[in-house]
Scaffold this motif. Structure first.
Motif, PDB file in Angstrom:
ATOM      1  N   SER A   1       8.056  -2.364  -2.901  1.00 46.78           N
ATOM      2  CA  SER A   1       7.807  -1.981  -4.282  1.00 46.78           C
ATOM      3  C   SER A   1       7.714  -0.474  -4.389  1.00 46.78           C
ATOM      4  CB  SER A   1       6.487  -2.604  -4.756  1.00 46.78           C
ATOM      5  OG  SER A   1       6.206  -2.207  -6.063  1.00 46.78           O
ATOM      6  N   ARG A   2       8.354   0.090  -5.377  1.00 42.34           N
ATOM      7  CA  ARG A   2       8.235   1.514  -5.684  1.00 42.34           C
ATOM      8  C   ARG A   2       7.473   1.574  -6.976  1.00 42.34           C
ATOM      9  NH1 ARG A   2      10.193   5.619  -3.014  1.00 42.34           N
ATOM     10  NH2 ARG A   2      10.556   7.382  -4.336  1.00 42.34           N
ATOM     11  N   THR A   3       6.204   1.879  -6.892  1.00 43.16           N
ATOM     12  CA  THR A   3       5.321   1.811  -8.029  1.00 43.16           C
ATOM     13  C   THR A   3       4.896   3.197  -8.468  1.00 43.16           C
ATOM     14  OG1 THR A   3       4.478  -0.271  -7.188  1.00 43.16           O
ATOM     15  CG2 THR A   3       3.143   0.838  -8.829  1.00 43.16           C
ATOM     16  N   PRO A   4       5.075   3.523  -9.755  1.00 46.25           N
ATOM     17  CA  PRO A   4       4.612   4.826 -10.202  1.00 46.25           C
ATOM     18  C   PRO A   4       3.094   4.881 -10.193  1.00 46.25           C
ATOM     19  CG  PRO A   4       5.429   3.544 -12.059  1.00 46.25           C
ATOM     20  CD  PRO A   4       5.683   2.742 -10.810  1.00 46.25           C
ATOM     21  N   LEU A   5       2.571   5.978  -9.695  1.00 48.27           N
ATOM     22  CA  LEU A   5       1.138   6.199  -9.710  1.00 48.27           C
ATOM     23  C   LEU A   5       0.794   7.005 -10.945  1.00 48.27           C
ATOM     24  CD1 LEU A   5       0.581   7.105  -5.982  1.00 48.27           C
ATOM     25  CD2 LEU A   5       0.041   4.976  -7.119  1.00 48.27           C
TER      26      LEU A   5
ATOM     27  N   SER B   1       1.853  -9.667  -7.397  1.00 46.95           N
ATOM     28  CA  SER B   1       2.160 -10.934  -8.060  1.00 46.95           C
ATOM     29  C   SER B   1       3.599 -10.943  -8.578  1.00 46.95           C
ATOM     30  CB  SER B   1       1.180 -11.175  -9.208  1.00 46.95           C
ATOM     31  OG  SER B   1       1.431 -12.422  -9.815  1.00 46.95           O
ATOM     32  N   ALA B   2       4.022  -9.854  -9.221  1.00 47.97           N
ATOM     33  CA  ALA B   2       5.382  -9.773  -9.759  1.00 47.97           C
ATOM     34  C   ALA B   2       6.424  -9.813  -8.647  1.00 47.97           C
ATOM     35  CB  ALA B   2       5.534  -8.497 -10.586  1.00 47.97           C
ATOM     36  N   ARG B   3       6.172  -9.093  -7.560  1.00 53.01           N
ATOM     37  CA  ARG B   3       7.127  -9.067  -6.450  1.00 53.01           C
ATOM     38  C   ARG B   3       7.255 -10.445  -5.799  1.00 53.01           C
ATOM     39  NH1 ARG B   3       9.573  -5.019  -8.337  1.00 53.01           N
ATOM     40  NH2 ARG B   3       8.432  -3.090  -8.256  1.00 53.01           N
ATOM     41  N   LEU B   4       6.118 -11.107  -5.630  1.00 55.52           N
ATOM     42  CA  LEU B   4       6.161 -12.438  -5.027  1.00 55.52           C
ATOM     43  C   LEU B   4       6.848 -13.439  -5.955  1.00 55.52           C
ATOM     44  CD1 LEU B   4       2.651 -12.508  -3.342  1.00 55.52           C
ATOM     45  CD2 LEU B   4       4.876 -12.168  -2.239  1.00 55.52           C
ATOM     46  N   ALA B   5       6.637 -13.302  -7.264  1.00 54.81           N
ATOM     47  CA  ALA B   5       7.316 -14.179  -8.220  1.00 54.81           C
ATOM     48  C   ALA B   5       8.828 -13.985  -8.141  1.00 54.81           C
ATOM     49  CB  ALA B   5       6.814 -13.901  -9.638  1.00 54.81           C
ATOM     50  N   GLU B   6       9.284 -12.733  -7.981  1.00 52.86           N
ATOM     51  CA  GLU B   6      10.713 -12.452  -7.824  1.00 52.86           C
ATOM     52  C   GLU B   6      11.260 -13.104  -6.555  1.00 52.86           C
ATOM     53  OE1 GLU B   6      11.544  -8.248  -7.865  1.00 52.86           O
ATOM     54  OE2 GLU B   6      10.491  -7.974  -9.777  1.00 52.86           O
TER      55      GLU B   6
ATOM     56  N   GLY C   1      10.279 -17.248  -6.988  1.00 50.35           N
ATOM     57  CA  GLY C   1      10.581 -17.891  -8.261  1.00 50.35           C
ATOM     58  C   GLY C   1       9.369 -18.356  -9.045  1.00 50.35           C
ATOM     59  N   VAL C   2       8.181 -18.278  -8.466  1.00 43.53           N
ATOM     60  CA  VAL C   2       6.951 -18.691  -9.146  1.00 43.53           C
ATOM     61  C   VAL C   2       5.860 -17.681  -8.817  1.00 43.53           C
ATOM     62  CG1 VAL C   2       5.181 -20.492  -9.337  1.00 43.53           C
ATOM     63  CG2 VAL C   2       7.556 -21.129  -8.965  1.00 43.53           C
ATOM     64  N   ALA C   3       5.141 -17.244  -9.843  1.00 45.02           N
ATOM     65  CA  ALA C   3       4.036 -16.312  -9.607  1.00 45.02           C
ATOM     66  C   ALA C   3       2.850 -17.062  -9.003  1.00 45.02           C
ATOM     67  CB  ALA C   3       3.610 -15.648 -10.912  1.00 45.02           C
ATOM     68  N   PRO C   4       2.111 -16.423  -8.114  1.00 44.01           N
ATOM     69  CA  PRO C   4       0.886 -17.061  -7.608  1.00 44.01           C
ATOM     70  C   PRO C   4      -0.126 -17.215  -8.736  1.00 44.01           C
ATOM     71  CG  PRO C   4       1.054 -14.788  -6.838  1.00 44.01           C
ATOM     72  CD  PRO C   4       2.314 -15.083  -7.566  1.00 44.01           C
TER      73      PRO C   4
ATOM     74  N   ALA D   1       5.075  11.196  -7.832  1.00 41.07           N
ATOM     75  CA  ALA D   1       4.271  10.255  -8.603  1.00 41.07           C
ATOM     76  C   ALA D   1       4.591   8.803  -8.276  1.00 41.07           C
ATOM     77  CB  ALA D   1       4.476  10.506 -10.094  1.00 41.07           C
ATOM     78  N   GLU D   2       5.330   8.559  -7.218  1.00 42.31           N
ATOM     79  CA  GLU D   2       5.683   7.186  -6.867  1.00 42.31           C
ATOM     80  C   GLU D   2       5.233   6.870  -5.451  1.00 42.31           C
ATOM     81  OE1 GLU D   2       9.843   6.571  -7.453  1.00 42.31           O
ATOM     82  OE2 GLU D   2       9.676   6.739  -9.624  1.00 42.31           O
ATOM     83  N   VAL D   3       4.878   5.598  -5.265  1.00 45.97           N
ATOM     84  CA  VAL D   3       4.512   5.136  -3.929  1.00 45.97           C
ATOM     85  C   VAL D   3       5.354   3.910  -3.619  1.00 45.97           C
ATOM     86  CG1 VAL D   3       2.596   3.655  -4.707  1.00 45.97           C
ATOM     87  CG2 VAL D   3       2.614   4.525  -2.395  1.00 45.97           C
ATOM     88  N   GLU D   4       5.842   3.855  -2.410  1.00 46.66           N
ATOM     89  CA  GLU D   4       6.583   2.687  -1.957  1.00 46.66           C
ATOM     90  C   GLU D   4       5.687   1.934  -0.994  1.00 46.66           C
ATOM     91  OE1 GLU D   4      10.613   1.715   0.554  1.00 46.66           O
ATOM     92  OE2 GLU D   4      10.635   3.411  -0.841  1.00 46.66           O
ATOM     93  N   PHE D   5       5.627   0.617  -1.155  1.00 43.17           N
ATOM     94  CA  PHE D   5       4.798  -0.160  -0.236  1.00 43.17           C
ATOM     95  C   PHE D   5       5.460  -1.475   0.112  1.00 43.17           C
ATOM     96  CE2 PHE D   5       3.007  -1.023  -4.497  1.00 43.17           C
ATOM     97  CZ  PHE D   5       3.075  -2.414  -4.556  1.00 43.17           C
ATOM     98  N   ASP D   6       5.104  -1.966   1.299  1.00 37.85           N
ATOM     99  CA  ASP D   6       5.537  -3.277   1.750  1.00 37.85           C
ATOM    100  C   ASP D   6       4.417  -4.268   1.493  1.00 37.85           C
ATOM    101  OD1 ASP D   6       8.035  -2.495   2.753  1.00 37.85           O
ATOM    102  OD2 ASP D   6       7.227  -2.036   4.728  1.00 37.85           O
ATOM    103  N   VAL D   7       4.807  -5.511   1.271  1.00 39.57           N
ATOM    104  CA  VAL D   7       3.854  -6.601   1.079  1.00 39.57           C
ATOM    105  C   VAL D   7       4.141  -7.655   2.132  1.00 39.57           C
ATOM    106  CG1 VAL D   7       3.058  -8.398  -0.503  1.00 39.57           C
ATOM    107  CG2 VAL D   7       3.751  -6.164  -1.418  1.00 39.57           C
ATOM    108  N   GLN D   8       3.135  -7.978   2.916  1.00 33.20           N
ATOM    109  CA  GLN D   8       3.256  -9.016   3.949  1.00 33.20           C
ATOM    110  C   GLN D   8       2.277 -10.138   3.616  1.00 33.20           C
ATOM    111  OE1 GLN D   8       5.306  -9.017   6.744  1.00 33.20           O
ATOM    112  NE2 GLN D   8       6.234  -7.153   5.933  1.00 33.20           N
TER     113      GLN D   8
END
Length: 180
Positions: free
Chosen positions: A10-14, A116-121, A124-127, A167-174
């Motif tokens: 995710s590249r999320t603006p801070l 939540s949005a990334r996992l839904a993508e 196919g279903v949001a937690p 102003a952006e941060v990139e992060f991984d989700v595991q």
């Protein structure tokens, strides 16, 4: 054995860009560790951010910043009525000069929404819920453990900052594969 599966990056603006500062400081006694006094730190952080966001924000820090590499203080920045935490981290000490980085912080609620949005993508279903106990400091390598709830199952989630660019941060989700 606990394994993790990756979710998309995710590249999320801070809310505030990262900046650096250099303060010449008074020594705490003869030969002591240099410090940036709270009032000077607040002023320096406000000026650093003003050059990046175009207006000088209000800054409130709880204490002095000790001149030890990796020492940090969390300050609150108020900009356009929004209060945002920032982490001020010492990056270098040269005599009585302390160089530091102002790292913007992604609020825990924003991390929850993004995960939540990334996992839904991905699936196919949001937690049902994603709960993170703290904010995520925009520094490479910072990690935040969260909990994902899907029905009656709970899974651990690790969010790791991989890159900060202004102003952006990139992060991984595991997401852990084992249900807690």
């Amino acid at each position: 054995m606990r394994r993790s599966r990756p979710a998309p990056r995710s590249r999320t603006p801070l809310l505030l860009p990262a900046g650096t500062g250099l303060a010449a400081l008074l020594l705490a006694g003869c030969g002591g560790t240099p410090v940036v006094e709270r009032a000077d730190l607040e002023r320096d952080v406000a000026q650093t951010l003003a050059g990046q966001v175009g207006t000088e924000p209000e800054v409130s820090c709880p204490e002095d910043l000790t001149g030890t590499v990796e020492e940090s203080v969390r300050c609150e920045v108020t900009l356009d009525g929004d209060q945002v935490p920032v982490e001020v981290v010492v990056t270098e000490v040269d005599g009585s000069d302390i160089a530091y980085e102002v790292a913007p912080t992604l609020l825990g609620s924003s991390v929850e929404e993004q995960v939540s949005a990334r996992l839904a993508e991905q699936v196919g279903v949001a937690p049902d819920d994603v709960s993170c106990p703290a904010d995520l400091v925009g520094r490479v390598g910072e990690e935040l453990r969260c909990v994902l709830t899907a029905g009656s199952d709970e899974l651990g989630v690790t969010v790791t900052v991989t890159e900060v660019d202004g102003a952006e941060v990139e992060f991984d989700v595991q997401v852990d594969e084992e249900i807690s």
